[in-house]
Enzyme design. Structure first.
Site, mmCIF file in Angstrom:
data_model
loop_
_atom_site.group_PDB
_atom_site.id
_atom_site.type_symbol
_atom_site.label_atom_id
_atom_site.label_comp_id
_atom_site.label_asym_id
_atom_site.label_seq_id
_atom_site.Cartn_x
_atom_site.Cartn_y
_atom_site.Cartn_z
ATOM 1 N N HIS A 49 0.863 -1.250 0.027
ATOM 2 C CA HIS A 49 -0.047 -0.203 -0.073
ATOM 3 C C HIS A 49 0.765 1.418 -0.170
ATOM 4 O O HIS A 49 2.156 1.163 0.327
ATOM 5 C CB HIS A 49 -0.742 0.309 1.386
ATOM 6 C CG HIS A 49 -0.203 0.071 2.521
ATOM 7 N ND1 HIS A 49 -0.063 -1.104 3.327
ATOM 8 C CD2 HIS A 49 0.609 1.074 3.044
ATOM 9 C CE1 HIS A 49 0.445 -0.831 4.247
ATOM 10 N NE2 HIS A 49 1.176 0.469 4.335
HETATM 11 C C1 T46 Z 1 2.819 0.824 6.580
HETATM 12 C C2 T46 Z 1 3.735 -0.197 7.237
HETATM 13 C C3 T46 Z 1 5.297 -0.010 7.394
HETATM 14 C C4 T46 Z 1 -4.461 -0.561 13.423
HETATM 15 O O1 T46 Z 1 -5.563 -0.964 13.727
HETATM 16 N N1 T46 Z 1 -3.737 0.668 13.592
HETATM 17 C C5 T46 Z 1 -2.615 0.862 13.336
HETATM 18 O O2 T46 Z 1 -1.963 1.851 13.726
HETATM 19 C C6 T46 Z 1 -1.866 0.007 12.220
HETATM 20 C C7 T46 Z 1 -0.655 0.314 11.728
HETATM 21 C C8 T46 Z 1 -2.640 -0.960 11.814
HETATM 22 N N2 T46 Z 1 -3.842 -1.329 12.700
HETATM 23 C C9 T46 Z 1 -4.419 -2.501 11.951
HETATM 24 C C10 T46 Z 1 -5.189 -2.595 10.357
HETATM 25 C C11 T46 Z 1 -5.087 -4.184 10.337
HETATM 26 O O3 T46 Z 1 -6.041 -4.485 10.672
HETATM 27 O O4 T46 Z 1 -3.743 -3.793 12.037
HETATM 28 C C12 T46 Z 1 -3.865 -4.632 11.314
HETATM 29 C C13 T46 Z 1 -2.755 -4.769 10.208
HETATM 30 O O5 T46 Z 1 -2.252 -3.693 9.503
HETATM 31 P P1 T46 Z 1 -1.714 -3.565 8.120
HETATM 32 O O6 T46 Z 1 -2.314 -4.835 7.260
HETATM 33 O O7 T46 Z 1 -2.125 -2.327 7.441
HETATM 34 O O8 T46 Z 1 -0.031 -4.077 8.502
HETATM 35 P P2 T46 Z 1 1.197 -3.835 7.386
HETATM 36 O O9 T46 Z 1 2.289 -4.477 8.013
HETATM 37 O O10 T46 Z 1 0.593 -4.287 6.010
HETATM 38 O O11 T46 Z 1 1.245 -2.266 7.242
HETATM 39 C C14 T46 Z 1 1.772 -1.511 8.250
HETATM 40 C C15 T46 Z 1 1.044 -0.124 8.208
HETATM 41 O O12 T46 Z 1 -0.327 -0.208 8.482
HETATM 42 C C16 T46 Z 1 1.362 0.808 7.199
HETATM 43 O O13 T46 Z 1 0.655 2.157 7.482
HETATM 44 O O14 T46 Z 1 3.387 1.887 6.174
HETATM 45 O O15 T46 Z 1 3.196 -1.232 8.233
#
Ligand code: T46
Length: 135
Positions: A49
């Site tokens: 993303h």
């Molecule tokens: C990024 C990379 C480096 C939350 O509820 N609050 C938060 O602050 C974050 C970061 C995530 N979440 C929830 C949303 C999803 O249900 O945690 C779950 C996993 O998040 P996501 O799939 O977006 O995780 P990554 O590792 O793909 O991405 C993350 C960050 O979301 C993103 O901003 O830049 O790490």
């Protein structure tokens, strides 16, 4: 693509190391949120993303991982393998995180609170979005 990788000062002595990260100093924004990623399973890739506004600094405080950065034109892979190094990721950059070692702990300092509306999770939409920013 310009990669902003920081090397933080280490306040080491015979007891061990200490690294300080302060807003507007080592971190070039006011830190509104900190989260960390660990226990990432083998061969898992995360991210996929970009953000419309969010800026972040990533620090792999333990173990190693790789970050692919993509500005819509160029792609670069950055290895994070040092707790005194940080990678700045601006908005409008597609990112993928992969090759996590089993002991990796990736700490992220973010400029904004969590907001799902700030995410662009579709690559085609990301390319259209960055193209539009030029006009
Ligand atoms: C990024 C990379 C480096 C939350 O509820 N609050 C938060 O602050 C974050 C970061 C995530 N979440 C929830 C949303 C999803 O249900 O945690 C779950 C996993 O998040 P996501 O799939 O977006 O995780 P990554 O590792 O793909 O991405 C993350 C960050 O979301 C993103 O901003 O830049 O790490």
């Amino acid at each position: 693509m310009e990669i902003k990788k920081y090397t933080f000062q280490m306040h080491g002595d015979e007891r061990g190391q200490l690294v300080v990260l302060e807003k507007d100093k080592e971190i070039p924004f006011e830190i509104k949120r900190v989260y960390y990623i660990y226990d990432v399973k083998e061969n898992v890739k995360r991210g996929f993303h970009a953000h419309k506004s969010l800026e972040q600094v990533l620090v792999c405080v333990h173990g190693t991982c790789k970050i692919l950065l993509d500005n819509g034109k160029e792609k670069e892979i950055v290895l994070l393998n040092n707790p005194n190094e940080g990678l700045f990721i601006s908005n409008h950059i597609w990112r993928e995180m992969f090759d996590f070692s089993s002991d990796a702990v990736l700490v992220v300092f973010a400029s904004e609170l969590y907001d799902e509306k700030d995410y662009i999770r579709d690559y085609k939409e990301f390319l259209e979005y960055v193209e539009k920013q030029k006009f």
